[in-house]
Design a protein around this motif. Structure first.
Motif, PDB file in Angstrom:
ATOM      1  N   ARG A 123      -3.158  50.764   8.601  1.00  0.00           N
ATOM      2  CA  ARG A 123      -4.287  49.868   8.800  1.00  0.00           C
ATOM      3  C   ARG A 123      -5.526  50.455   8.131  1.00  0.00           C
ATOM      4  O   ARG A 123      -5.588  51.647   7.856  1.00  0.00           O
ATOM      5  N   SER A 124      -6.531  49.613   7.942  1.00  0.00           N
ATOM      6  CA  SER A 124      -7.737  50.051   7.237  1.00  0.00           C
ATOM      7  C   SER A 124      -8.903  50.346   8.171  1.00  0.00           C
ATOM      8  O   SER A 124     -10.008  50.609   7.713  1.00  0.00           O
ATOM      9  N   ASP A 125      -8.666  50.337   9.490  1.00  0.00           N
ATOM     10  CA  ASP A 125      -9.786  50.455  10.426  1.00  0.00           C
ATOM     11  C   ASP A 125      -9.936  51.856  11.018  1.00  0.00           C
ATOM     12  O   ASP A 125     -10.390  52.023  12.138  1.00  0.00           O
ATOM     13  N   ILE A 126      -9.563  52.887  10.263  1.00  0.00           N
ATOM     14  CA  ILE A 126      -9.741  54.263  10.719  1.00  0.00           C
ATOM     15  C   ILE A 126     -10.515  55.029   9.658  1.00  0.00           C
ATOM     16  O   ILE A 126     -10.248  54.896   8.461  1.00  0.00           O
ATOM     17  N   ARG A 127     -11.511  55.793  10.103  1.00  0.00           N
ATOM     18  CA  ARG A 127     -12.289  56.620   9.177  1.00  0.00           C
ATOM     19  C   ARG A 127     -11.788  58.057   9.233  1.00  0.00           C
ATOM     20  O   ARG A 127     -11.244  58.502  10.248  1.00  0.00           O
ATOM     21  N   ALA A 128     -11.988  58.790   8.147  1.00  0.00           N
ATOM     22  CA  ALA A 128     -11.479  60.161   8.059  1.00  0.00           C
ATOM     23  C   ALA A 128     -12.032  61.039   9.175  1.00  0.00           C
ATOM     24  O   ALA A 128     -11.281  61.778   9.828  1.00  0.00           O
ATOM     25  N   PHE A 129     -13.342  60.962   9.408  1.00  0.00           N
ATOM     26  CA  PHE A 129     -13.931  61.816  10.435  1.00  0.00           C
ATOM     27  C   PHE A 129     -13.347  61.503  11.813  1.00  0.00           C
ATOM     28  O   PHE A 129     -13.068  62.415  12.606  1.00  0.00           O
ATOM     29  N   GLU A 130     -13.129  60.215  12.112  1.00  0.00           N
ATOM     30  CA  GLU A 130     -12.547  59.831  13.398  1.00  0.00           C
ATOM     31  C   GLU A 130     -11.148  60.411  13.562  1.00  0.00           C
ATOM     32  O   GLU A 130     -10.804  60.934  14.628  1.00  0.00           O
TER      33      GLU A 130
ATOM     34  N   ALA B  83       0.357  63.725  -5.107  1.00  0.00           N
ATOM     35  CA  ALA B  83       1.146  63.694  -6.345  1.00  0.00           C
ATOM     36  C   ALA B  83       2.630  63.950  -6.079  1.00  0.00           C
ATOM     37  O   ALA B  83       3.492  63.404  -6.772  1.00  0.00           O
ATOM     38  N   GLU B  84       2.943  64.768  -5.055  1.00  0.00           N
ATOM     39  CA  GLU B  84       4.323  65.197  -4.825  1.00  0.00           C
ATOM     40  C   GLU B  84       5.092  64.312  -3.841  1.00  0.00           C
ATOM     41  O   GLU B  84       6.304  64.130  -3.990  1.00  0.00           O
ATOM     42  N   ALA B  85       4.434  63.827  -2.811  1.00  0.00           N
ATOM     43  CA  ALA B  85       5.131  63.160  -1.706  1.00  0.00           C
ATOM     44  C   ALA B  85       5.700  61.813  -2.139  1.00  0.00           C
ATOM     45  O   ALA B  85       5.217  61.188  -3.086  1.00  0.00           O
ATOM     46  N   GLU B  86       6.703  61.367  -1.395  1.00  0.00           N
ATOM     47  CA  GLU B  86       7.366  60.111  -1.753  1.00  0.00           C
ATOM     48  C   GLU B  86       6.498  58.896  -1.470  1.00  0.00           C
ATOM     49  O   GLU B  86       6.744  57.814  -1.997  1.00  0.00           O
ATOM     50  N   SER B  87       5.481  59.062  -0.608  1.00  0.00           N
ATOM     51  CA  SER B  87       4.566  57.956  -0.327  1.00  0.00           C
ATOM     52  C   SER B  87       3.227  58.532   0.123  1.00  0.00           C
ATOM     53  O   SER B  87       3.158  59.680   0.586  1.00  0.00           O
ATOM     54  N   PRO B  88       2.143  57.747   0.018  1.00  0.00           N
ATOM     55  CA  PRO B  88       0.852  58.238   0.518  1.00  0.00           C
ATOM     56  C   PRO B  88       0.881  58.570   2.011  1.00  0.00           C
ATOM     57  O   PRO B  88       0.232  59.530   2.442  1.00  0.00           O
ATOM     58  N   PHE B  89       1.618  57.789   2.812  1.00  0.00           N
ATOM     59  CA  PHE B  89       1.679  58.102   4.238  1.00  0.00           C
ATOM     60  C   PHE B  89       2.360  59.446   4.469  1.00  0.00           C
ATOM     61  O   PHE B  89       1.933  60.230   5.327  1.00  0.00           O
ATOM     62  N   GLU B  90       3.415  59.730   3.722  1.00  0.00           N
ATOM     63  CA  GLU B  90       4.095  61.025   3.845  1.00  0.00           C
ATOM     64  C   GLU B  90       3.149  62.154   3.427  1.00  0.00           C
ATOM     65  O   GLU B  90       3.139  63.226   4.037  1.00  0.00           O
TER      66      GLU B  90
ATOM     67  N   LEU C 187      -6.713  60.628   1.239  1.00  0.00           N
ATOM     68  CA  LEU C 187      -5.349  60.385   1.711  1.00  0.00           C
ATOM     69  C   LEU C 187      -5.254  59.064   2.480  1.00  0.00           C
ATOM     70  O   LEU C 187      -4.308  58.290   2.287  1.00  0.00           O
ATOM     71  N   LEU C 188      -6.236  58.813   3.334  1.00  0.00           N
ATOM     72  CA  LEU C 188      -6.247  57.549   4.084  1.00  0.00           C
ATOM     73  C   LEU C 188      -6.380  56.356   3.136  1.00  0.00           C
ATOM     74  O   LEU C 188      -5.665  55.358   3.286  1.00  0.00           O
ATOM     75  N   ASP C 189      -7.288  56.449   2.164  1.00  0.00           N
ATOM     76  CA  ASP C 189      -7.474  55.342   1.216  1.00  0.00           C
ATOM     77  C   ASP C 189      -6.189  55.029   0.463  1.00  0.00           C
ATOM     78  O   ASP C 189      -5.842  53.864   0.260  1.00  0.00           O
ATOM     79  N   ALA C 190      -5.477  56.083   0.056  1.00  0.00           N
ATOM     80  CA  ALA C 190      -4.229  55.876  -0.685  1.00  0.00           C
ATOM     81  C   ALA C 190      -3.186  55.187   0.197  1.00  0.00           C
ATOM     82  O   ALA C 190      -2.460  54.293  -0.261  1.00  0.00           O
ATOM     83  N   ALA C 191      -3.121  55.604   1.471  1.00  0.00           N
ATOM     84  CA  ALA C 191      -2.150  54.990   2.386  1.00  0.00           C
ATOM     85  C   ALA C 191      -2.522  53.550   2.719  1.00  0.00           C
ATOM     86  O   ALA C 191      -1.644  52.692   2.878  1.00  0.00           O
ATOM     87  N   VAL C 192      -3.823  53.248   2.794  1.00  0.00           N
ATOM     88  CA  VAL C 192      -4.268  51.864   3.008  1.00  0.00           C
ATOM     89  C   VAL C 192      -3.906  51.017   1.795  1.00  0.00           C
ATOM     90  O   VAL C 192      -3.357  49.907   1.914  1.00  0.00           O
TER      91      VAL C 192
END
Length: 198
Positions: free
Chosen positions: A154-161, A88-95, A143-148
């Protein structure tokens, strides 16, 4: 019948709230000291950071393993609650992801000393590890889903990995002050970026 104070709280409820706040302050101070000095840091250093006497710490946490386990659970909850807040706060999902990973690394530095502090790798540690996965893998996934979705990674990384990779990079930090895993973790996160993402 219980009387209420000016705040509208019963004295016992206010006292319980104060005790919870004091305990949370102790856990925050202990986490900070553990990140800087490891879980074998002197109790007096934690007391000084929290601004309390050592007796106060022992009253809340009679043994070091009690304290370390409580810090572990406290940090898991702090990491879990930080995910949605950072989105909610960061300027982008990646941040948001990058800032969450910083918190996660602080947590991992403490986590790596946990089994030794408990003097056992048995069921107690296993239960805490399951709790850690149950609480944090979904948050990292969010967080990963939002950044994807934003096209930043990229979309080829899972959270657990990702969490496992970060954890592996953090191994050895507590025994080697010259090793800072954050630099390598920053490179790992950079490797997730889609070409052309700012």
């Amino acid at each position: 019948m219980a009387t209420t104070g000016e705040s509208g709280e019963t004295p016992s409820r206010g006292k319980r709230a104060d005790a919870r706040r004091n305990q949370q302050a102790l856990l925050t101070a202990a986490a900070k000291v553990f990140v800087a000095s490891g879980v074998d840091a002197p109790i007096r250093a934690i007391a000084a950071e929290a601004g309390v006497g050592m007796g106060t710490i022992y009253r809340h946490f009679p043994t070091r393993s009690d304290l370390v386990i409580a810090v572990y659970r406290h940090q898991v909850e702090a990491c879990a609650e930080a995910g949605p807040r950072l989105l909610a706060e960061a300027e982008s999902p990646f941040e948001a992801l990058r800032r969450w990973v910083d918190l996660f690394v602080d947590f991992l530095v403490t986590k790596h000393g946990l089994a030794h502090a408990m003097q056992s790798g048995g069921g107690g540690f296993d239960a805490l590890h399951a709790y850690f996965l149950d609480r944090l893998v979904p948050v990292c996934g969010q967080l990963l889903d939002a950044a994807v979705e934003s096209g930043e990674i990229r979309s080829d990384i899972r959270a657990f990995e990702l969490m496992r990779g970060i954890g592996n990079l953090c191994v050895g930090r507590e025994s080697d002050p010259d090793y800072d895993p954050r630099r390598l973790i920053a490179l790992l996160l950079r490797g997730l970026r889609r070409s052309g993402a700012s």
